[in-house]
Enzyme design. Structure first.
Site, PDB file in Angstrom:
ATOM      1  N   ASP A   1       0.855  -1.176   0.000  1.00  0.00           N
ATOM      2  CA  ASP A   1       0.000   0.000   0.000  1.00  0.00           C
ATOM      3  C   ASP A   1       0.900   1.238   0.000  1.00  0.00           C
ATOM      4  O   ASP A   1       2.138   1.144   0.071  1.00  0.00           O
ATOM      5  CB  ASP A   1      -0.995  -0.011   1.169  1.00  0.00           C
ATOM      6  CG  ASP A   1      -2.227   0.848   0.843  1.00  0.00           C
ATOM      7  OD1 ASP A   1      -2.128   1.755  -0.006  1.00  0.00           O
ATOM      8  OD2 ASP A   1      -3.294   0.621   1.446  1.00  0.00           O
TER       9      ASP A   1
HETATM   10  C1  BGC Z   1      -5.075   3.153  -0.024  1.00  0.00           C
HETATM   11  C2  BGC Z   1      -5.156   2.153  -1.147  1.00  0.00           C
HETATM   12  C3  BGC Z   1      -4.924   2.815  -2.476  1.00  0.00           C
HETATM   13  C4  BGC Z   1      -3.570   3.498  -2.424  1.00  0.00           C
HETATM   14  C5  BGC Z   1      -3.150   4.124  -3.730  1.00  0.00           C
HETATM   15  C6  BGC Z   1      -3.851   4.038  -0.114  1.00  0.00           C
HETATM   16  O1  BGC Z   1      -3.947   5.122   0.731  1.00  0.00           O
HETATM   17  O2  BGC Z   1      -5.092   2.467   1.199  1.00  0.00           O
HETATM   18  O3  BGC Z   1      -6.400   1.501  -1.115  1.00  0.00           O
HETATM   19  O4  BGC Z   1      -4.982   1.881  -3.499  1.00  0.00           O
HETATM   20  O5  BGC Z   1      -3.615   4.495  -1.422  1.00  0.00           O
HETATM   21  O6  BGC Z   1      -3.842   5.274  -4.015  1.00  0.00           O
END
Ligand code: BGC
Length: 748
Positions: free
Chosen positions: A292
């Protein structure tokens, strides 16, 4: 040719190359292996790194900006082979520039483009939780397909979706992104969304690679607080949180994303038992596991990594293939390998997976797939996608209360006051993660109503309150509007930024200023229809809870107005059912309809019996439990047929006669719940095991068959194995709140 070779290697006849690879790995194609053999360590680390797209950025994504470098520096890094994938950029022109840069890098490895397309790219659909209310995997599959066609036409190959975290705590803001509290619904919609996004052939220009996320357990964050720690039993993990991932992987998902939470004391980004033993070993997942956002660097804040290099080491050794945004892999992996702190084999295995993903997407054969100006013009905001968005929006709405048949409303002859901050509002139609959607494109409620009313002049619109605070003179103006009307529509609830990532709430109520507006308007005494806007289940009180008609309308996206109008005036029958339970009070969270019994359960007939399980001020019940919802007609059930005895593991066929006893055609959601009476471990008091939909004309009748698949009666036994224990199972078939018929069967 390459595919058949891979199939052979991944099958029983594992060749010697495959035998040397880590758990869950399969040998890659000749092309990938050849490329790998030519790559330098820095080039390998570059392939394992992805960054927020600064070449063609979109406006509103949630993430904080970390280490921005600007578009030109990003192009230079791409040419130097330091970037493997860009995410959250949009548009064909910019994609072409970036891909051209990648093709001037030494090994000409194409970039992949990913994005957080959760419920639409330009055309915004209802939030995934709303769509789940349709209880219709086929609809979700079609919606995901339509979204994939528009998204790929904007130069994107890969979505960070579906979010498949089971969500039983409505305080957690990310409930909005998933399919709610039920395991089976999550499983079916996870698979359907993966199939819809990816389509029949991943190399096609309109195929969008899916990323079921966040592996695993994120939905169980303590206290419902965003990013908090997770701790759960192995049985809970396997029975509740893992099944949607298993279903998504079985549907062919090409990637997954690791959760950034702490899991039992080891943050998932550093958790090898989860990311390698379970994901690769037990689940045999062979796609890409992306971290993530900045999650590897967050291992320092978690307190398990000493510094950035240590964090990179922990993440790659745990099983993260691709590091998102932190840049830790590209900065530290070469030295970590040179110092012997990370084996080269671990890096190679991750590179193999990333290159294989690009190969599966057809990028080596056509690096400019999905980069086509004509497709972009043709598919963006097309008539076809708007139709699907409207269908999903109408199917997402849930009618929770309709005293005295107040709804549907007549299209003529009634003066209507539309009161509340969301009546004419366009800024809050889309909800969280509405990617490249433009709030101005959406159709608000007032506009939707005017388009359907015979005499639009009979509609008066008055905000009455802002979302979080009162408006000077707002209530007074709303009262004038209510007094002059025959019917009041109260459009209240949560603003777009009150749910989604980073938006956990301790008190999941309608904001106080709007509640005050509702109380004042209710005192006028006109019939009220509440049009609730929300990204989670809410704890309703006072005049909102007691209004004679209540529609859960979530964030419906661009087609909000037409969809609400279609339902209000009965052009379309309401068919949605709640995918999350609406509690009586916020303090009941976490709560789900399929909780386990306590040793002192309170009887349903007297849920506040002293000494039995309840809160001092609330029973162990929901105001509107999972599955609640009705239409404009009613159904009766009879003549249940079920086997007396079945063999363990065999399918259980059950059927029931459904009759439409109302005066309109309607669609019933027939649902089957089961309870295992005596087992070695406590079981849910009831849990949905199958559902089916039937549409019947007034007075018509049909026998509806439902099948419990054999494995659905299994539990995780105390030794961790999956078993079906013999004994008696109760079952209930329902067609809505009050209509239920029950029986039981014996498993031998
Ligand atoms: C979120 C993810 C997301 C990623 C990329 C993170 O803050 O938890 O679900 O895909 O950002 O934008």
């Amino acid at each position: 040719m390459l595919t058949s070779r891979r199939r052979l290697l991944s099958g029983v006849l594992l060749g010697s190359t495959a035998a040397l690879l880590p758990i869950g790995a399969r040998a890659a194609s000749v092309r990938v292996e050849t490329l790998l053999s030519q790559m330098t360590l820095p080039e390998k680390a570059g392939q394992l790194s992805c960054f927020n797209d600064e070449i063609r950025p979109v406006g509103a994504v949630f993430n904080p900006v970390i280490d921005p470098r600007g578009g030109d520096a990003m192009l230079a890094d791409i040419r130097a082979g330091r970037i493997g994938m860009l995410f959250n950029g949009y548009g064909v022109a910019g994609a072409r520039r970036a891909q051209e840069a990648a093709l001037t890098s030494r090994l000409r490895i194409p970039l992949a483009f990913a994005a957080d397309v959760l419920h639409g790219c330009r055309t915004i659909f209802p939030i995934p939780l709303a769509e789940a209310a349709a209880f219709d995997p086929d609809l979700s599959r079609r919606a995901a397909r339509a979204v994939a066609v528009e998204t790929t036409a904007g130069g994107i190959h890969w979505t960070f979706a579906p979010m498949v975290d089971v969500a039983r705590d409505q305080r957690w803001g990310r409930v909005a992104e998933g399919a709610g509290e039920d395991v089976l619904l999550n499983q079916l919609l996870a698979a359907a969304r993966v199939e819809g996004f990816q389509g029949p052939d991943l190399t096609r220009a309109d195929a969008l690679l899916a990323t079921p996320k966040h592996f695993v357990g994120y939905g169980a964050v303590r206290g419902g607080m965003e990013y908090a720690a997770v701790d759960m039993s192995g049985a809970e993990l396997r029975e509740t949180f893992l099944p949607p991932f298993t279903a998504a992987f079985a549907a062919g998902a090409g990637a997954t994303m690791a959760s950034f939470t702490d899991f039992g004391g080891v943050p998932v980004s550093a958790n090898r038992p989860l990311l390698t033993d379970m994901l690769r070993g037990e689940l045999r997942f062979d796609g890409v596991c992306v971290s993530d956002y900045d999650a590897d660097r967050e291992l320092i804040a978690h307190g398990v990594a000493a510094d950035e290099a240590d964090a990179a080491r922990l993440a790659i050794l745990a099983g993260i293939d691709m590091s998102m945004q932190s840049g830790l892999f590209v900065r530290h992996l070469p030295a970590l390998v040179a110092e012997g702190r990370v084996p080269l084999g671990a890096v190679d295995q991750a590179v193999r997976r990333v290159l294989t993903l690009k190969e599966r997407l057809g990028l080596f054969d056509d690096p400019f797939r999905s980069i086509d100006r004509r497709a972009e013009r043709r598919e963006t905001g097309s008539v076809a996608i708007k139709q699907v968005a409207r269908e999903v929006a109408t199917r997402s709405i849930v009618l929770l209360r309709n005293d005295g048949g107040l709804l549907p409303l007549p299209r003529a002859g009634k003066r209507i006051a539309l009161i509340g901050p969301f009546g004419a509002d366009r800024a809050n139609l889309n909800g969280p993660w509405s990617f490249a959607g433009d709030a101005g494109d959406g159709i608000d409620i007032a506009t939707g109503l005017r388009a359907i009313l015979d005499d639009p002049a009979l509609l008066v619109v008055e905000a009455g309150s802002a979302i979080g605070e009162s408006l000077p003179g707002g209530i007074e103006r709303a009262l004038v509007a209510a007094r002059g009307a025959d019917i009041v529509l109260l459009a209240i609830g949560e603003g777009a930024d009150m749910s989604g990532e980073g938006n956990s709430r301790t008190d999941i109520i309608v904001p106080a200023a709007q509640q005050a507006l509702a109380e004042a308007v209710a005192a006028v005494g006109k019939p009220i229809v509440v049009l609730l806007r929300h990204g989670r289940a809410l704890a309703l009180t006072g005049a909102v809870r007691d209004a004679p008609a209540l529609l859960a309308t979530w964030f419906l996206g661009e087609q909000t107005g037409p969809a609400i109008a279609d339902i209000l005036f009965g052009k379309v029958e309401p068919t949605g059912r709640l995918p999350v339970s609406f509690p009586i009070a916020s303090g009941q969270q976490p709560w789900s309809y399929d909780r386990r019994s306590t040793g002192r359960p309170a009887p349903d007939s007297d849920p506040m019996t002293p000494g039995r399980s309840h809160w001092r001020d609330a029973p162990d019940q929901a105001l509107y439990p999972f599955g609640s919802g009705m239409g404009y007609t009613r159904f009766a059930l009879s003549a249940l047929r079920l086997p007396g005895t079945v063999a363990a593991g065999a399918a259980v066929p059950i059927s029931v006669l459904v009759r439409n006893i109302g005066t309109r055609t309607g669609s019933a959601l027939i649902r089957l719940d089961v309870h295992d009476r005596v087992a070695s471990r406590t079981r849910p008091i009831r849990q949905m095991k199958a559902f089916a939909r039937v549409t019947l004309a007034a007075g018509a009748e049909a026998r509806v068959a439902l099948t419990i698949v054999g494995d659905a009666l299994a539990l995780i036994a105390s030794d961790g194995t999956r078993q079906i224990e013999p004994g008696r199972f109760d079952c209930w078939i329902s067609a809505g709140d009050e209509t239920e018929i029950g029986g039981s069967f014996e498993v031998r």
